[in-house]
Design a protein around this motif. Structure first.
Motif, PDB file in Angstrom:
ATOM      1  N   GLU A 127      68.944  31.956   4.362  1.00 57.33           N
ATOM      2  CA  GLU A 127      67.628  32.202   4.945  1.00 57.33           C
ATOM      3  C   GLU A 127      66.795  33.174   4.116  1.00 57.33           C
ATOM      4  O   GLU A 127      65.584  33.114   4.126  1.00 57.33           O
ATOM      5  CB  GLU A 127      67.802  32.764   6.357  1.00 57.33           C
ATOM      6  N   SER A 128      67.445  34.086   3.426  1.00 56.09           N
ATOM      7  CA  SER A 128      66.747  35.126   2.689  1.00 56.09           C
ATOM      8  C   SER A 128      66.618  34.717   1.224  1.00 56.09           C
ATOM      9  O   SER A 128      67.593  34.702   0.489  1.00 56.09           O
ATOM     10  CB  SER A 128      67.513  36.444   2.793  1.00 56.09           C
ATOM     11  N   MET A 129      65.402  34.366   0.813  1.00 54.44           N
ATOM     12  CA  MET A 129      65.138  34.010  -0.584  1.00 54.44           C
ATOM     13  C   MET A 129      63.699  34.351  -0.918  1.00 54.44           C
ATOM     14  O   MET A 129      62.859  34.435  -0.025  1.00 54.44           O
ATOM     15  CB  MET A 129      65.439  32.543  -0.846  1.00 54.44           C
ATOM     16  N   PRO A 130      63.392  34.562  -2.184  1.00 54.70           N
ATOM     17  CA  PRO A 130      62.008  34.860  -2.583  1.00 54.70           C
ATOM     18  C   PRO A 130      61.082  33.694  -2.264  1.00 54.70           C
ATOM     19  O   PRO A 130      61.502  32.531  -2.191  1.00 54.70           O
ATOM     20  CB  PRO A 130      62.101  35.085  -4.090  1.00 54.70           C
ATOM     21  N   MET A 131      59.814  34.001  -2.087  1.00 46.26           N
ATOM     22  CA  MET A 131      58.828  32.993  -1.696  1.00 46.26           C
ATOM     23  C   MET A 131      58.721  31.873  -2.738  1.00 46.26           C
ATOM     24  O   MET A 131      58.610  30.704  -2.373  1.00 46.26           O
ATOM     25  CB  MET A 131      57.467  33.653  -1.498  1.00 46.26           C
ATOM     26  N   THR A 132      58.778  32.196  -4.023  1.00 44.54           N
ATOM     27  CA  THR A 132      58.645  31.152  -5.042  1.00 44.54           C
ATOM     28  C   THR A 132      59.811  30.166  -4.978  1.00 44.54           C
ATOM     29  O   THR A 132      59.626  28.968  -5.131  1.00 44.54           O
ATOM     30  CB  THR A 132      58.581  31.777  -6.444  1.00 44.54           C
ATOM     31  N   VAL A 133      61.006  30.675  -4.711  1.00 45.49           N
ATOM     32  CA  VAL A 133      62.176  29.798  -4.614  1.00 45.49           C
ATOM     33  C   VAL A 133      62.091  28.966  -3.345  1.00 45.49           C
ATOM     34  O   VAL A 133      62.391  27.766  -3.353  1.00 45.49           O
ATOM     35  CB  VAL A 133      63.474  30.625  -4.652  1.00 45.49           C
ATOM     36  N   ALA A 134      61.672  29.569  -2.239  1.00 42.27           N
ATOM     37  CA  ALA A 134      61.529  28.822  -0.997  1.00 42.27           C
ATOM     38  C   ALA A 134      60.506  27.710  -1.127  1.00 42.27           C
ATOM     39  O   ALA A 134      60.727  26.584  -0.676  1.00 42.27           O
ATOM     40  CB  ALA A 134      61.143  29.772   0.135  1.00 42.27           C
ATOM     41  N   LEU A 135      59.387  27.982  -1.766  1.00 43.46           N
ATOM     42  CA  LEU A 135      58.369  26.949  -1.972  1.00 43.46           C
ATOM     43  C   LEU A 135      58.882  25.847  -2.887  1.00 43.46           C
ATOM     44  O   LEU A 135      58.571  24.665  -2.686  1.00 43.46           O
ATOM     45  CB  LEU A 135      57.092  27.560  -2.524  1.00 43.46           C
ATOM     46  N   ASN A 136      59.641  26.217  -3.893  1.00 40.37           N
ATOM     47  CA  ASN A 136      60.216  25.212  -4.777  1.00 40.37           C
ATOM     48  C   ASN A 136      61.199  24.331  -4.016  1.00 40.37           C
ATOM     49  O   ASN A 136      61.230  23.112  -4.201  1.00 40.37           O
ATOM     50  CB  ASN A 136      60.905  25.886  -5.957  1.00 40.37           C
ATOM     51  N   VAL A 142      61.178  23.672  -0.797  1.00 35.75           N
ATOM     52  CA  VAL A 142      60.423  22.819   0.132  1.00 35.75           C
ATOM     53  C   VAL A 142      59.853  21.619  -0.605  1.00 35.75           C
ATOM     54  O   VAL A 142      59.879  20.500  -0.131  1.00 35.75           O
ATOM     55  CB  VAL A 142      59.303  23.625   0.825  1.00 35.75           C
ATOM     56  N   GLY A 143      59.345  21.839  -1.795  1.00 37.76           N
ATOM     57  CA  GLY A 143      58.739  20.759  -2.565  1.00 37.76           C
ATOM     58  C   GLY A 143      59.743  19.775  -3.118  1.00 37.76           C
ATOM     59  O   GLY A 143      59.416  18.635  -3.410  1.00 37.76           O
ATOM     60  N   ASN A 144      61.002  20.174  -3.271  1.00 38.46           N
ATOM     61  CA  ASN A 144      61.999  19.311  -3.882  1.00 38.46           C
ATOM     62  C   ASN A 144      62.976  18.703  -2.889  1.00 38.46           C
ATOM     63  O   ASN A 144      64.000  18.168  -3.272  1.00 38.46           O
ATOM     64  CB  ASN A 144      62.788  20.103  -4.938  1.00 38.46           C
ATOM     65  N   THR A 145      62.678  18.779  -1.604  1.00 39.26           N
ATOM     66  CA  THR A 145      63.575  18.166  -0.619  1.00 39.26           C
ATOM     67  C   THR A 145      63.327  16.676  -0.580  1.00 39.26           C
ATOM     68  O   THR A 145      62.204  16.189  -0.725  1.00 39.26           O
ATOM     69  CB  THR A 145      63.341  18.772   0.786  1.00 39.26           C
ATOM     70  N   SER A 146      64.384  15.930  -0.395  1.00 35.26           N
ATOM     71  CA  SER A 146      64.244  14.475  -0.278  1.00 35.26           C
ATOM     72  C   SER A 146      64.856  14.028   1.030  1.00 35.26           C
ATOM     73  O   SER A 146      65.772  14.649   1.574  1.00 35.26           O
ATOM     74  CB  SER A 146      64.925  13.777  -1.450  1.00 35.26           C
ATOM     75  N   SER A 163      65.774  32.344  -8.568  1.00 33.09           N
ATOM     76  CA  SER A 163      66.459  31.131  -8.120  1.00 33.09           C
ATOM     77  C   SER A 163      67.947  31.159  -8.458  1.00 33.09           C
ATOM     78  O   SER A 163      68.748  30.529  -7.770  1.00 33.09           O
ATOM     79  CB  SER A 163      65.804  29.888  -8.728  1.00 33.09           C
ATOM     80  N   ALA A 164      68.334  31.906  -9.484  1.00 32.28           N
ATOM     81  CA  ALA A 164      69.752  31.993  -9.831  1.00 32.28           C
ATOM     82  C   ALA A 164      70.525  32.810  -8.809  1.00 32.28           C
ATOM     83  O   ALA A 164      71.679  32.509  -8.513  1.00 32.28           O
ATOM     84  CB  ALA A 164      69.911  32.607 -11.216  1.00 32.28           C
ATOM     85  N   TYR A 165      69.891  33.832  -8.251  1.00 28.17           N
ATOM     86  CA  TYR A 165      70.579  34.715  -7.316  1.00 28.17           C
ATOM     87  C   TYR A 165      70.286  34.406  -5.846  1.00 28.17           C
ATOM     88  O   TYR A 165      70.871  35.022  -4.963  1.00 28.17           O
ATOM     89  CB  TYR A 165      70.206  36.174  -7.596  1.00 28.17           C
ATOM     90  N   ALA A 166      69.389  33.485  -5.561  1.00 30.83           N
ATOM     91  CA  ALA A 166      68.928  33.292  -4.189  1.00 30.83           C
ATOM     92  C   ALA A 166      69.937  32.548  -3.321  1.00 30.83           C
ATOM     93  O   ALA A 166      70.177  32.930  -2.191  1.00 30.83           O
ATOM     94  CB  ALA A 166      67.603  32.540  -4.183  1.00 30.83           C
ATOM     95  N   GLY A 167      70.503  31.485  -3.809  1.00 28.87           N
ATOM     96  CA  GLY A 167      71.401  30.692  -2.978  1.00 28.87           C
ATOM     97  C   GLY A 167      70.613  29.798  -2.032  1.00 28.87           C
ATOM     98  O   GLY A 167      69.448  29.484  -2.253  1.00 28.87           O
ATOM     99  N   THR A 168      71.256  29.403  -0.947  1.00 26.15           N
ATOM    100  CA  THR A 168      70.604  28.475  -0.014  1.00 26.15           C
ATOM    101  C   THR A 168      70.432  29.079   1.372  1.00 26.15           C
ATOM    102  O   THR A 168      70.146  28.380   2.317  1.00 26.15           O
ATOM    103  CB  THR A 168      71.442  27.187   0.109  1.00 26.15           C
TER     104      THR A 168
END
Length: 93
Positions: A75-84, A86-90, A68-73
């Motif tokens: 299109e290309s990010m690890p699945m765990t960060v993408a799922l996190n 998705v769950g934290n969008t408001s 999550s520190a290196y992913a950014g926002t």
């Protein structure tokens, strides 16, 4: 699967250092293999289970924080960060 080797090594070394006198005493008393495991080995395995769970939790948590520190926002990010994410969008409403 990544930590399976370390986990196996933790348990193997723990059981290798386990006193064989307890197992032999249970065999003399007529206990079967499964009775020895259920009544002697499993209750005494609580320390190694706690160590292994805490080791794997820390390993998984650090893997997530690094990603999550290196992913950014983008299109290309690890699945765990993408799922996190998705769950934290408001909706902001």
């Amino acid at each position: 699967v990544y930590g399976l080797g370390f986990t196996t090594l933790f348990f193997r070394n723990f059981y290798e250092a386990f006193p064989t006198a307890l197992v032999r005493a249970a065999q003399v008393d007529g206990a079967s293999f499964f009775q020895i495991f259920r009544r002697i080995m499993l209750p005494n395995s609580l320390p190694i289970i706690v160590v292994t769970v805490s080791y794997k939790f820390t390993d998984i948590w650090n893997d997530f924080l690094g990603a999550s520190a290196y992913a950014g926002t983008g299109e290309s990010m690890p699945m765990t960060v993408a799922l996190n994410n998705v769950g934290n969008t408001s909706t902001g409403g």
